[in-house]
Enzyme design. Structure first.
Site, PDB file in Angstrom:
ATOM      1  N   ARG A  14     -32.449  22.295  44.034  1.00  0.00           N
ATOM      2  CA  ARG A  14     -32.154  21.240  43.053  1.00  0.00           C
ATOM      3  C   ARG A  14     -31.997  19.850  43.674  1.00  0.00           C
ATOM      4  O   ARG A  14     -32.526  18.881  43.120  1.00  0.00           O
ATOM      5  CB  ARG A  14     -30.935  21.622  42.217  1.00  0.00           C
ATOM      6  CG  ARG A  14     -31.337  22.505  41.034  1.00  0.00           C
ATOM      7  CD  ARG A  14     -30.176  23.003  40.213  1.00  0.00           C
ATOM      8  NE  ARG A  14     -30.692  23.819  39.101  1.00  0.00           N
ATOM      9  CZ  ARG A  14     -30.040  24.831  38.558  1.00  0.00           C
ATOM     10  NH1 ARG A  14     -28.838  25.154  39.003  1.00  0.00           N
ATOM     11  NH2 ARG A  14     -30.575  25.511  37.557  1.00  0.00           N
TER      12      ARG A  14
ATOM     13  N   GLY B 107     -45.206  -4.151  28.793  1.00  0.00           N
ATOM     14  CA  GLY B 107     -45.683  -4.344  27.430  1.00  0.00           C
ATOM     15  C   GLY B 107     -46.897  -3.486  27.129  1.00  0.00           C
ATOM     16  O   GLY B 107     -46.979  -2.319  27.517  1.00  0.00           O
TER      17      GLY B 107
ATOM     18  N   CYS C 262     -42.692  32.885  40.765  1.00  0.00           N
ATOM     19  CA  CYS C 262     -42.880  33.275  39.359  1.00  0.00           C
ATOM     20  C   CYS C 262     -41.584  33.834  38.794  1.00  0.00           C
ATOM     21  O   CYS C 262     -41.216  34.973  39.089  1.00  0.00           O
ATOM     22  CB  CYS C 262     -43.994  34.314  39.248  1.00  0.00           C
ATOM     23  SG  CYS C 262     -45.535  33.837  40.059  1.00  0.00           S
TER      24      CYS C 262
ATOM     25  N   ILE D 137     -41.424  -3.312  30.250  1.00  0.00           N
ATOM     26  CA  ILE D 137     -41.594  -4.574  30.966  1.00  0.00           C
ATOM     27  C   ILE D 137     -43.065  -4.977  31.021  1.00  0.00           C
ATOM     28  O   ILE D 137     -43.411  -6.152  30.900  1.00  0.00           O
ATOM     29  CB  ILE D 137     -40.988  -4.459  32.388  1.00  0.00           C
ATOM     30  CG1 ILE D 137     -39.454  -4.407  32.295  1.00  0.00           C
ATOM     31  CG2 ILE D 137     -41.427  -5.625  33.276  1.00  0.00           C
ATOM     32  CD1 ILE D 137     -38.758  -4.050  33.588  1.00  0.00           C
TER      33      ILE D 137
ATOM     34  N   THR E 255     -45.959  27.299  39.101  1.00  0.00           N
ATOM     35  CA  THR E 255     -46.654  26.338  39.950  1.00  0.00           C
ATOM     36  C   THR E 255     -47.502  27.100  40.965  1.00  0.00           C
ATOM     37  O   THR E 255     -46.987  27.971  41.671  1.00  0.00           O
ATOM     38  CB  THR E 255     -45.648  25.427  40.678  1.00  0.00           C
ATOM     39  OG1 THR E 255     -44.898  24.703  39.709  1.00  0.00           O
ATOM     40  CG2 THR E 255     -46.349  24.453  41.609  1.00  0.00           C
TER      41      THR E 255
ATOM     42  N   SER F 256     -29.244  40.132  33.693  1.00  0.00           N
ATOM     43  CA  SER F 256     -29.601  39.291  34.839  1.00  0.00           C
ATOM     44  C   SER F 256     -29.107  39.855  36.165  1.00  0.00           C
ATOM     45  O   SER F 256     -29.633  39.517  37.222  1.00  0.00           O
ATOM     46  CB  SER F 256     -29.051  37.871  34.646  1.00  0.00           C
ATOM     47  OG  SER F 256     -27.647  37.872  34.602  1.00  0.00           O
TER      48      SER F 256
ATOM     49  N   GLU G 272     -36.973  23.657  36.542  1.00  0.00           N
ATOM     50  CA  GLU G 272     -35.884  24.050  37.454  1.00  0.00           C
ATOM     51  C   GLU G 272     -34.507  23.799  36.833  1.00  0.00           C
ATOM     52  O   GLU G 272     -33.572  23.362  37.497  1.00  0.00           O
ATOM     53  CB  GLU G 272     -36.032  23.347  38.802  1.00  0.00           C
ATOM     54  CG  GLU G 272     -37.214  23.888  39.589  1.00  0.00           C
ATOM     55  CD  GLU G 272     -37.042  23.754  41.076  1.00  0.00           C
ATOM     56  OE1 GLU G 272     -35.990  24.177  41.600  1.00  0.00           O
ATOM     57  OE2 GLU G 272     -37.956  23.243  41.717  1.00  0.00           O
TER      58      GLU G 272
END
Length: 404
Positions: A263, A360, A127, A358, A163, A183, A384
């Site tokens: 990452r 459609g 979190c 492709i 998540t 920060s 992320e």
């Protein structure tokens, strides 16, 4: 040392094993869970039964000497389905945070518990984001205040886009301990199972990755033991003291330390989604007949597929390079981790959109999986670290300038 792009026998076997699970278990369930927007507990149970959803499995892949264990895992699972794939691997983000910021004792205590057991699998949540602090982690408002009388930390605030948020047994929460430092005044905490004051807020109904549970986490005077501060109080006080003196410690802010480690793996997820869409579109183009011939015989279609395949392979190579660099202790002197996530994410969006083109009109319906894949792909330019943030990280790294 000679350069080789060949996988080892063990890696090839891993790839085959994962592909079989993705094809036989994940894909058959993908449409149902996308429509229901429900967490696929039964698929997670199957993954636990075969040892795929376990600390042992993910640790083995994490410590693969080549660095390719995690990318190979992510690509195959997300080739199966991105929503279910994220439901299976979402716990690893919380585990990565503990691994990046915690002591050896905390790693041993909390990471195994995140996965539960074969008969009763659990999930964990990381979190970090907040309603007013997404890319701007310096705007974080969730507070952590130390109560010396009880040796407890008191957490108050609201997290969003988590998540597994609310359904997790264990939550890893980043909070502000010194607002004046912005920060640099953040720290990460483990919230143990059943802790009073933690509750699920809004569950988000999403554009894509619907099988993955995403929700707000509300912390209302949530009290946790003092030793749930990742890294310990002594290290925190040392880091804060250096920050107050204006000295750079060289240690990355807790949330960023987690993202840096994950990452390339997220980039591999995007490669898996792109590959799935490309393969489906390729087979469709070979079978779909218009004007008396398969549509792949038209340059307009064939060239699109050529570009799709080329961009997927290029993205995979960037992911593998970043994963190898991280595993072997190489410095990301040009933000190679961000490069891999940026290119892979944007490739997934572009390739899935072309797959729809492709097919459609068929591609625009939920009867065909490329529609779901396109919805799933978009998240890879957002979570992320958005594509814009990846470009900012890369630009700052290559220029040495604090670009804004």
């Amino acid at each position: 040392m000679p350069v080789s792009f060949d996988l080892t026998e063990d890696q090839v076997e891993l790839q085959k094993w994962l592909h079989e699970f993705a094809a036989n278990v994940v894909r058959p369930a993908a449409h149902e869970y996308d429509e229901r927007e429900a967490f696929p507990w039964d698929v997670l149970q199957e993954a636990a039964k075969i040892g795929l959803y376990s600390l042992d499995f993910f640790a083995t892949q994490w410590f693969d000497e080549s660095g390719l264990g995690i990318p190979l895992t992510m690509e195959e699972l997300f080739w199966g389905d991105a929503g279910i794939g994220l439901a299976i691997v979402g716990t690893t983000l919380a585990a990565a945070s503990v691994r990046a910021n915690g002591t050896d004792e905390q790693v041993g205590q909390w990471i195994p518990a995140m996965f539960g057991t074969v008969t009763e699998p659990k999930v964990a949540a990381f979190c970090s984001s907040e309603p007013d602090a997404g890319s701007d982690v310096g705007a974080m408002r969730t507070r952590a205040v130390y109560d010396e009388a009880t040796d407890e930390w008191v957490l108050t605030g609201t997290k969003t886009w988590a998540t597994n948020g609310g359904i997790a047994d264990i939550h890893v929460v980043t909070a502000v301990v010194d607002p004046a430092l912005k920060s640099r005044g953040h720290a990460s905490f483990v919230v143990p199972p059943g802790t009073p004051g933690l509750a699920q807020g809004q569950k988000f109904l999403k554009h894509g990755i619907r099988a993955s549970h995403t929700a707000e986490v509300v912390l209302d005077g949530c009290r946790i033991p003092g030793d749930c501060l990742l890294g310990g109080r002594e290290k925190l006080e040392e880091r804060l003291a250096r920050a107050r003196e204006g000295v750079r410690s060289g240690r990355t802010q807790p949330s960023m330390a987690t993202f840096e480690r994950t990452r390339p793996g997220v980039g591999a997820q995007a490669v898996g989604v792109a590959r799935a869409a490309y393969e489906y579109a390729l087979e469709y183009a070979k079978q779909r007949v218009q004007f008396g011939r398969p549509i792949i015989e038209n340059q307009a279609i064939a060239f699109m597929l050529a570009d799709m395949k080329t961009s997927i392979d290029a993205a995979r190579l960037l992911v593998w390079r970043a994963a190898w660099m991280a595993r072997t202790g190489q410095q990301f002197t040009s933000a190679e981790g961000s490069m891999s996530k940026l290119v892979a994410g944007e490739t997934a969006v572009r390739v899935t959109e072309r797959a729809i083109q492709i097919l459609g009109g068929n591609g625009y319906t939920r009867e065909y999986p490329v529609e779901r894949m396109a919805r799933d792909a978009k998240i890879y330019t957002i979570f992320e670290g958005t594509s814009e943030i990846q470009r900012l990280v890369i630009a700052r790294t290559i220029s040495g300038v604090q670009i804004r």
